[in-house]
Design an enzyme around this catalytic site. Structure first.
Site, short mmCIF file in Angstrom:
data_model
loop_
_atom_site.label_atom_id
_atom_site.label_comp_id
_atom_site.label_asym_id
_atom_site.label_seq_id
_atom_site.Cartn_x
_atom_site.Cartn_y
_atom_site.Cartn_z
N HIS A 84 -4.70 13.02 -0.99
CA HIS A 84 -3.37 13.59 -0.76
C HIS A 84 -3.24 14.86 -1.62
O HIS A 84 -3.86 14.96 -2.68
CB HIS A 84 -2.36 12.53 -1.23
CG HIS A 84 -0.93 12.83 -0.96
ND1 HIS A 84 -0.19 13.67 -1.76
CD2 HIS A 84 -0.09 12.40 0.01
CE1 HIS A 84 1.06 13.74 -1.29
NE2 HIS A 84 1.14 12.98 -0.22
N ASP A 120 -5.39 6.77 -7.68
CA ASP A 120 -4.09 7.03 -7.05
C ASP A 120 -3.74 5.78 -6.24
O ASP A 120 -4.30 5.54 -5.18
CB ASP A 120 -4.24 8.27 -6.14
CG ASP A 120 -2.97 8.52 -5.31
OD1 ASP A 120 -2.08 7.66 -5.29
OD2 ASP A 120 -2.92 9.59 -4.67
N GLN A 151 -0.51 4.20 -2.34
CA GLN A 151 -0.47 3.43 -1.09
C GLN A 151 -0.97 1.99 -1.26
O GLN A 151 -0.98 1.24 -0.29
CB GLN A 151 -1.30 4.13 0.00
CG GLN A 151 -0.76 5.49 0.41
CD GLN A 151 0.58 5.42 1.14
OE1 GLN A 151 1.04 4.35 1.56
NE2 GLN A 151 1.24 6.56 1.28
N LYS A 184 7.55 3.46 -2.86
CA LYS A 184 6.70 2.97 -1.77
C LYS A 184 6.47 1.47 -1.87
O LYS A 184 5.73 0.89 -1.09
CB LYS A 184 5.34 3.69 -1.81
CG LYS A 184 5.44 5.18 -1.49
CD LYS A 184 4.05 5.76 -1.33
CE LYS A 184 3.98 7.25 -1.45
NZ LYS A 184 4.52 7.97 -0.31
N CYS A 243 0.38 15.60 4.16
CA CYS A 243 -0.08 16.16 2.86
C CYS A 243 -1.58 15.93 2.69
O CYS A 243 -2.05 15.56 1.60
CB CYS A 243 0.70 15.57 1.69
SG CYS A 243 2.45 15.92 1.75
N1 C6P Z 1 2.54 10.05 0.50
C1 C6P Z 1 3.21 9.89 2.83
O1 C6P Z 1 4.04 9.95 3.74
P1 C6P Z 1 4.98 10.76 -4.46
O2 C6P Z 1 5.50 11.76 -3.49
O3 C6P Z 1 4.72 11.37 -5.79
O4 C6P Z 1 5.77 9.49 -4.54
O5 C6P Z 1 3.55 10.27 -3.87
C2 C6P Z 1 2.57 11.22 -3.59
C3 C6P Z 1 1.39 10.57 -2.97
C4 C6P Z 1 0.20 10.52 -3.64
N2 C6P Z 1 -0.87 9.89 -3.14
C5 C6P Z 1 -0.86 9.30 -1.94
C6 C6P Z 1 -2.08 8.60 -1.44
C7 C6P Z 1 0.32 9.34 -1.18
O6 C6P Z 1 0.33 8.76 0.02
C8 C6P Z 1 1.46 10.00 -1.69
C9 C6P Z 1 2.72 10.12 -0.88
C10 C6P Z 1 3.68 10.07 1.39
O7 C6P Z 1 2.02 9.68 3.05
C11 C6P Z 1 4.54 11.30 1.26
S1 C6P Z 1 3.64 12.78 1.58
#
Ligand code: C6P
Length: 410
Positions: A123, A202, A205, A228, A367
């Site tokens: 991401h 990370d 997910q 999430k 992203c």
């Molecule tokens: N993915 C999606 O719709 P934040 O925004 O900081 O809570 O998470 C960022 C992030 C980092 N790593 C992974 C693997 C992610 O999936 C995400 C966030 C969302 O897929 C929003 S783009």
């Protein structure tokens, strides 16, 4: 015993509504999950009964708020099986946690010639902070590729080629937000450890979707987002090994993160306070702890099996029943994320038409622009499942996708 999945919906008041005249079918859980009543209650109870600043006051409310905030840290340590609560830093989310490590650890430890190893499925949040760090320090980025085709699996055979002694940090996603692939985190951490590289996982997910154990995984850092995993937005956790956190300089300065301040010099408080400058996000940390309780009451193993079952069924039915569709990710052993591309249809149009059927999908590059380019795609539509989704909803999704596919092939 498995939870009664059909009754879990009742815990989530937002699901009980109509969108465009249809019952809401929420399949955008990888973007953010919905919140159960107990988490909403934890937030409102805190503001109604306990609200005060933490670590400052010695009046009753402040002590109560401090106790609940620090209890949330203990809860997070337990959720991740960290050795101690001092390994838990509250952040604004995954992106914030990665930026913290890239700045506080990266600026101190990386120099020209060093390598930061990533994968091709990261991401932007686990890519851009490292690009910025590389620009500041002269370090280089390298990527572990995915195998050819649409399974999206990491090409583990290439690991010895890319994980060489110049790699100082291997940062990778546990679960891909686009492919639904679950990466072998413990195996990747063990390989990095062998050559003396640190690891950052990370878990945006995976946290809230499966059991997570930082000690079994043997990672050095792990980041997650509360929103999430049934928790509120604006709160996340950075896990870091105690010795690493204690040795790292602070990322931001301000109140609460010091032990003493003079006009020209200051001394830092120990971790984790050193990384929590200013008034923290007290209410959301407390509500996140409630979300962790909720997930553990249901059982994270059971949630993982439920997600996987729904995603595997959706994958198989979309592949078999929607003519010409391209579905990404592996058929089995996957997370709840299923991305697909309908030839001749832009994902934004697919998602707009699904919304008319009351179905919330996400469309776009998620992203994940470099990954999209690698797969030869501009965008995908994505259905992402969670604990309140049911097999019946897959039938509704299939009927909607059939109508959408027919619309674009007419
Ligand atoms: N993915 C999606 O719709 P934040 O925004 O900081 O809570 O998470 C960022 C992030 C980092 N790593 C992974 C693997 C992610 O999936 C995400 C966030 C969302 O897929 C929003 S783009």
């Amino acid at each position: 015993m498995s939870p009664a999945w059909n009754t879990i919906r009742a815990d989530f008041p937002i699901l009980n509504q109509q969108i465009n005249g249809q019952p809401l079918l929420y399949l955008d859980n990888a973007a953010t999950s919905q919140k159960p009543q107990c988490v909403i209650d934890a937030l409102s109870t805190y503001y109604r009964e306990d609200n005060a600043n933490v670590h400052r006051g010695i009046h009753a409310l402040s002590m109560r708020a401090t106790f609940a905030y620090e209890a949330a840290r203990e809860r997070s340590a337990k959720f991740l099986n960290a050795a101690s609560a001092s390994e838990i830093v509250f952040t604004a989310g995954t992106t914030d946690g990665i930026n913290l490590v890239a700045n506080a650890w990266g600026d101190e430890h990386l120099k020209a010639g060093d390598v930061i190893l990533l994968t091709e499925m990261e991401h932007h949040s686990n890519l851009v902070p490292w690009q910025l760090l590389a620009r500041r320090t002269g370090a280089k980025l390298r990527f572990l590729p995915i195998v050819a085709g649409d399974t999206g699996l990491l090409d583990l055979g290439k690991l010895p080629e890319v994980l060489t002694s110049d790699v100082k940090l291997f940062a990778f996603t546990h679960v891909s937000n686009t492919l639904g692939v679950i990466n072998p985190a413990a195996e990747l951490c063990a390989a990095a450890k062998k050559i003396g590289a640190l690891t950052l996982v990370d878990a945006a997910q995976s946290a809230g979707h499966m059991p997570l154990d930082v000690r079994a995984m043997d990672c050095d850092f792990l980041v997650l987002s509360g929103h999430k995993m049934c928790g509120p937005t604006g709160i996340g956790v950075l896990y870091g090994r105690e010795a690493l956190l204690q040795a790292m300089p602070p990322y931001r300065g301000g109140g609460s993160m010091i032990s003493s301040v003079d006009f020209f010099e200051s001394k830092w408080a120990p971790a984790p306070q050193k990384f929590e400058a200013g008034t923290p996000n007290i209410a959301d940390a407390i509500a996140l702890a409630r979300a962790m309780d909720y997930l553990d009451e249901l059982g994270r193993e059971a949630i993982a099996r439920h997600d996987e079952k729904l995603a595997a069924l959706a994958y198989q039915r979309i592949q078999a029943e929607i003519p010409g569709i391209r579905v990404l990710g592996p058929a089995q052993h996957r997370s709840g994320v299923v991305s697909f591309a309908i030839p001749g249809a832009h994902a934004h149009d697919v998602v707009t038409l699904a919304d008319r059927d009351g179905i919330a999908l996400r469309g776009g590059h998620h992203c994940n622009q470099p990954l999209m380019r690698k797969l030869g795609l501009m965008s995908t539509s994505r259905a992402s499942f969670y604990l309140y989704n049911t097999e019946d909803e897959i039938e509704r999704l299939i009927q909607s996708l059939l109508r959408i596919q027919q619309f674009f092939s007419a």
